[in-house]
Design an enzyme around this catalytic site. Sequence first.
Site, PDB file in Angstrom:
ATOM      1  CG  HIS A  36      18.773  -4.796 -18.461  1.00  0.00           C
ATOM      2  ND1 HIS A  36      18.543  -5.670 -17.687  1.00  0.00           N
ATOM      3  CD2 HIS A  36      19.912  -3.869 -19.026  1.00  0.00           C
ATOM      4  CE1 HIS A  36      19.696  -5.372 -17.126  1.00  0.00           C
ATOM      5  NE2 HIS A  36      20.742  -4.140 -17.956  1.00  0.00           N
ATOM      6  CE  LYS A 105      27.329 -16.138 -18.652  1.00  0.00           C
ATOM      7  NZ  LYS A 105      27.483 -17.968 -18.592  1.00  0.00           N
TER       8      LYS A 105
END
Length: 179
Positions: A36, A105
Amino acid sequence: MKKIYTNNIRECIEKIYAGDEVYMTGTLYTARDAAHKKLSEMLDLGIELPFEIRDSVIYYAGPTPAPKINPGNVAVGSCGPTTSKRMDLYTPKLLKSGLACMIGKGARSHEVCEAMKERGAVYLCAIGGAGAIYSKHIKSAKVIAFDELGCESVKELTVEDFPVYVAIDKSGNNIYDIK
């Protein structure tokens, strides 16, 4: 149960709501923290990303290599989700570039939730600790960027009936806010 086809994710987004159980079929891209950061830097520099971000799905995972026993039996080893909050710093920029869906999650930051509502994106939850089960739904995997990151490189996965839950829908309804 609802089915989502990632080759038409925007159409599917209109039909899913927080709490829905869905099964994804199509292409996902894996990316974790280090990837990222690199993707964000590429956007800052105006460099083309290694995959089409518009209307894509990023799974916050770092699949392990397929086991050496029975090679070809599975495309990857374990492929469970990582904590999504670690990507929150970079997510609004990716959403602005057209990212449609994320899988991970845990809860997301207020900034990410607002950016998702603004862009009509969704966040899906995968179950932590179920990486071996998820790997059975991955039909192929190939590294497409940042090979030097090993398991955390960006991979293109082809999945079939990949089981997830809608955590935050396009309107901002959020299972983490339900009391």
